[in-house]
Design a protein around this motif. Structure first.
Motif, PDB file in Angstrom:
ATOM      1  N   THR A 102       0.843  -1.195   0.000  1.00 25.80           N
ATOM      2  CA  THR A 102       0.000   0.000   0.000  1.00 25.80           C
ATOM      3  C   THR A 102       0.876   1.241   0.000  1.00 25.80           C
ATOM      4  O   THR A 102       2.061   1.184   0.365  1.00 25.80           O
ATOM      5  N   ILE A 103       0.296   2.354  -0.431  1.00 21.59           N
ATOM      6  CA  ILE A 103       1.043   3.616  -0.517  1.00 21.59           C
ATOM      7  C   ILE A 103       0.159   4.733   0.043  1.00 21.59           C
ATOM      8  O   ILE A 103      -1.063   4.716  -0.130  1.00 21.59           O
ATOM      9  N   ARG A 104       0.755   5.673   0.756  1.00 23.42           N
ATOM     10  CA  ARG A 104       0.030   6.858   1.252  1.00 23.42           C
ATOM     11  C   ARG A 104       0.853   8.078   0.851  1.00 23.42           C
ATOM     12  O   ARG A 104       2.061   8.109   1.141  1.00 23.42           O
ATOM     13  N   ARG A 105       0.183   9.035   0.190  1.00 23.21           N
ATOM     14  CA  ARG A 105       0.913  10.232  -0.241  1.00 23.21           C
ATOM     15  C   ARG A 105       0.607  11.402   0.679  1.00 23.21           C
ATOM     16  O   ARG A 105      -0.549  11.761   0.870  1.00 23.21           O
ATOM     17  N   ALA A 106       1.652  11.995   1.263  1.00 19.73           N
ATOM     18  CA  ALA A 106       1.497  13.191   2.107  1.00 19.73           C
ATOM     19  C   ALA A 106       2.876  13.830   2.279  1.00 19.73           C
ATOM     20  O   ALA A 106       3.904  13.129   2.242  1.00 19.73           O
ATOM     21  N   ASP A 107       2.899  15.148   2.489  1.00 15.34           N
ATOM     22  CA  ASP A 107       4.164  15.794   2.821  1.00 15.34           C
ATOM     23  C   ASP A 107       4.697  15.172   4.110  1.00 15.34           C
ATOM     24  O   ASP A 107       3.931  14.903   5.038  1.00 15.34           O
ATOM     25  N   SER A 108       6.005  15.005   4.190  1.00 16.82           N
ATOM     26  CA  SER A 108       6.586  14.350   5.378  1.00 16.82           C
ATOM     27  C   SER A 108       6.241  15.107   6.655  1.00 16.82           C
ATOM     28  O   SER A 108       6.130  14.503   7.719  1.00 16.82           O
ATOM     29  N   LEU A 109       6.060  16.435   6.568  1.00 18.00           N
ATOM     30  CA  LEU A 109       5.708  17.213   7.765  1.00 18.00           C
ATOM     31  C   LEU A 109       4.316  16.850   8.278  1.00 18.00           C
ATOM     32  O   LEU A 109       3.992  17.123   9.434  1.00 18.00           O
ATOM     33  N   ASP A 110       3.502  16.231   7.424  1.00 13.71           N
ATOM     34  CA  ASP A 110       2.115  15.951   7.795  1.00 13.71           C
ATOM     35  C   ASP A 110       1.810  14.460   7.988  1.00 13.71           C
ATOM     36  O   ASP A 110       0.669  14.111   8.287  1.00 13.71           O
ATOM     37  N   VAL A 111       2.784  13.611   7.793  1.00 15.28           N
ATOM     38  CA  VAL A 111       2.515  12.163   7.876  1.00 15.28           C
ATOM     39  C   VAL A 111       2.074  11.796   9.291  1.00 15.28           C
ATOM     40  O   VAL A 111       2.692  12.197  10.277  1.00 15.28           O
ATOM     41  N   THR A 112       0.980  11.021   9.373  1.00 19.44           N
ATOM     42  CA  THR A 112       0.462  10.607  10.685  1.00 19.44           C
ATOM     43  C   THR A 112       1.048   9.243  11.079  1.00 19.44           C
ATOM     44  O   THR A 112       1.578   8.512  10.231  1.00 19.44           O
ATOM     45  N   GLU A 113       0.881   8.913  12.354  1.00 17.79           N
ATOM     46  CA  GLU A 113       1.328   7.597  12.808  1.00 17.79           C
ATOM     47  C   GLU A 113       0.523   6.498  12.128  1.00 17.79           C
ATOM     48  O   GLU A 113       1.049   5.426  11.816  1.00 17.79           O
ATOM     49  N   GLU A 114      -0.751   6.769  11.878  1.00 15.16           N
ATOM     50  CA  GLU A 114      -1.606   5.755  11.209  1.00 15.16           C
ATOM     51  C   GLU A 114      -1.076   5.474   9.800  1.00 15.16           C
ATOM     52  O   GLU A 114      -0.968   4.314   9.381  1.00 15.16           O
ATOM     53  N   LEU A 156      10.901   0.901  -7.428  1.00 12.63           N
ATOM     54  CA  LEU A 156      11.994   1.843  -7.723  1.00 12.63           C
ATOM     55  C   LEU A 156      12.400   2.561  -6.443  1.00 12.63           C
ATOM     56  O   LEU A 156      13.541   3.015  -6.313  1.00 12.63           O
ATOM     57  N   LEU A 157      11.439   2.684  -5.485  1.00 14.68           N
ATOM     58  CA  LEU A 157      11.761   3.369  -4.229  1.00 14.68           C
ATOM     59  C   LEU A 157      12.484   2.439  -3.254  1.00 14.68           C
ATOM     60  O   LEU A 157      12.676   2.786  -2.095  1.00 14.68           O
ATOM     61  N   SER A 158      12.930   1.280  -3.749  1.00 16.41           N
ATOM     62  CA  SER A 158      13.970   0.504  -3.050  1.00 16.41           C
ATOM     63  C   SER A 158      15.333   1.126  -3.354  1.00 16.41           C
ATOM     64  O   SER A 158      16.327   0.808  -2.692  1.00 16.41           O
ATOM     65  N   PHE A 159      15.385   1.981  -4.401  1.00 14.33           N
ATOM     66  CA  PHE A 159      16.650   2.586  -4.853  1.00 14.33           C
ATOM     67  C   PHE A 159      16.622   4.104  -4.760  1.00 14.33           C
ATOM     68  O   PHE A 159      17.656   4.746  -4.750  1.00 14.33           O
ATOM     69  N   GLN A 160      15.410   4.688  -4.790  1.00 15.00           N
ATOM     70  CA  GLN A 160      15.270   6.146  -4.846  1.00 15.00           C
ATOM     71  C   GLN A 160      14.351   6.622  -3.725  1.00 15.00           C
ATOM     72  O   GLN A 160      13.643   5.811  -3.117  1.00 15.00           O
ATOM     73  N   GLY A 161      14.308   7.933  -3.493  1.00 12.24           N
ATOM     74  CA  GLY A 161      13.532   8.460  -2.368  1.00 12.24           C
ATOM     75  C   GLY A 161      12.080   8.766  -2.646  1.00 12.24           C
ATOM     76  O   GLY A 161      11.265   8.793  -1.733  1.00 12.24           O
ATOM     77  N   GLY A 162      11.733   9.005  -3.927  1.00 11.54           N
ATOM     78  CA  GLY A 162      10.352   9.338  -4.260  1.00 11.54           C
ATOM     79  C   GLY A 162       9.943  10.712  -3.774  1.00 11.54           C
ATOM     80  O   GLY A 162      10.759  11.472  -3.221  1.00 11.54           O
ATOM     81  N   ILE A 163       8.681  11.039  -3.989  1.00 10.49           N
ATOM     82  CA  ILE A 163       8.151  12.362  -3.641  1.00 10.49           C
ATOM     83  C   ILE A 163       6.913  12.176  -2.775  1.00 10.49           C
ATOM     84  O   ILE A 163       5.941  11.553  -3.205  1.00 10.49           O
ATOM     85  N   ARG A 164       6.936  12.684  -1.537  1.00  7.05           N
ATOM     86  CA  ARG A 164       5.779  12.661  -0.632  1.00  7.05           C
ATOM     87  C   ARG A 164       5.308  11.255  -0.258  1.00  7.05           C
ATOM     88  O   ARG A 164       4.143  11.033   0.031  1.00  7.05           O
ATOM     89  N   VAL A 165       6.240  10.289  -0.255  1.00  4.13           N
ATOM     90  CA  VAL A 165       5.860   8.921   0.128  1.00  4.13           C
ATOM     91  C   VAL A 165       6.928   8.334   1.071  1.00  4.13           C
ATOM     92  O   VAL A 165       7.490   7.270   0.803  1.00  4.13           O
ATOM     93  N   PRO A 166       7.225   9.053   2.198  1.00  5.28           N
ATOM     94  CA  PRO A 166       8.369   8.623   3.021  1.00  5.28           C
ATOM     95  C   PRO A 166       8.227   7.222   3.606  1.00  5.28           C
ATOM     96  O   PRO A 166       9.213   6.464   3.614  1.00  5.28           O
TER      97      PRO A 166
END
Ligand code: NAP
Length: 253
Positions: free
Chosen positions: A96-108, A146-156
């Motif tokens: 699963t994937i959740r997109r949010a700015d890292s400053l806003d990522v919730t524990e859930e 690909l995010l096993s190799f790269q950082g991605g955007i808004r998906v920390p």
């Protein structure tokens, strides 16, 4: 051994997680096409996959499982053994994937992604490998990114989980190679599934992604079929711990 035998999965039973849709469905159908019976584990019944696997003459079983939960996974494995009494292949595809700015990522957000993409993969692999070790053989294929190799955007959390999954693939390969178990991963590039629907709806992101793919198109789920059968078959018997990109050349740029 004849070349066709190297890729022949007749007599094998594969457990594929998240096989009701997208990449997991394509992988399940590819394994069935190579001769394997299929157990699909997930939270949504996989009726369309069942029809396609059975149309290929293979047996099929659906086992309900929620991989975001932290309950023991042994009951899932016990139920999966109900099809043929053996498991030769495990494909850890559910994710699963959740997109949010890292400053806003919730524990859930963090916990759901990590539990589904990493914690469940480890404990399901452990439970299945205990069974495979008694038979001295098995193939575990993790669906990385690909995010096993790269950082991605808004998906920390997603990037962390998939990077850890590549590490877990190496760690388990090291321990289990001597038990006859191959542990490897696929790293799909940008594929046309529910997982990427939001990206394709964003005209700017969609065009930027497409423009960076050397093959000039998004992946279709079937594009994973050959690599999945390779990592699930005798053809990969001496391949351990790799994360194999199937990405239209994305990482080559
Ligand atoms: P998808 O269509 O969203 O499929 C995800 C699958 O995982 C579905 O079967 C989903 O079940 C299942 N799943 C999610 N959370 C679950 C949970 N808590 N319990 C049980 N099953 C759960 O996306 P996809 O692209 O086919 O994704 C498959 C895998 O490929 C994922 O691991 C994803 O990270 C990876 N991947 C995808 C891409 C891409 O471009 N599409 C690229 C790299 C890696 P439901 O249908 O019930 O939600």
């Amino acid at each position: 051994m004849p070349m066709s035998e190297l890729f022949n999965l007749s007599g094998r039973t594969a457990l594929v997680t998240g096989a009701n849709t997208g990449l997991g469905q394509a992988i399940a159908i590819a394994l069935a096409g190579a001769g394997a019976d299929v157990v699909a584990a997930g939270r949504t019944p996989a009726d369309d996959t069942a029809r396609q696997v059975e149309a290929l003459g293979r047996r099929f079983l659906f086992v309900r499982a929620d991989f975001a939960a932290t309950e023991p996974v042994q009951p899932v494995v016990d139920a999966a053994l109900g099809l043929n009494g053996q498991l030769d292949i495990l494909v850890n595809n559910a994710g699963t994937i959740r997109r949010a700015d890292s400053l806003d990522v919730t524990e859930e957000n963090w916990d759901t992604v990590m539990n589904t993409n990493l914690r469940s993969v480890f404990f399901l692999s452990q439970a299945v490998a205990r069974h495979m070790a008694t038979r001295h053989g098995g193939k575990i294929v993790n669906v990385a990114s690909l995010l096993s190799f790269q950082g991605g955007i808004r998906v920390p959390a997603y990037a962390a989980s998939k990077s850890a999954l590549a590490g877990l693939t190496r760690a388990l390969a090291n321990e289990w190679a001597a038990k006859g178990i191959n542990v490897n991963a696929l790293a799909p590039g940008y594929f046309d599934t529910n997982n990427t629907a939001a990206l394709r709806q964003d005209a700017e992101r969609s065009a930027a992604i497409l423009g960076r793919i050397p093959a000039g198109r998004w992946g279709q789920p079937d594009d994973l079929a050959g690599a999945a059968v390779f990592l699930a078959s005798r053809a990969s018997d001496y391949v351990h711990g790799i994360t194999l990109p199937v990405d239209g050349g994305w990482l080559a740029r």
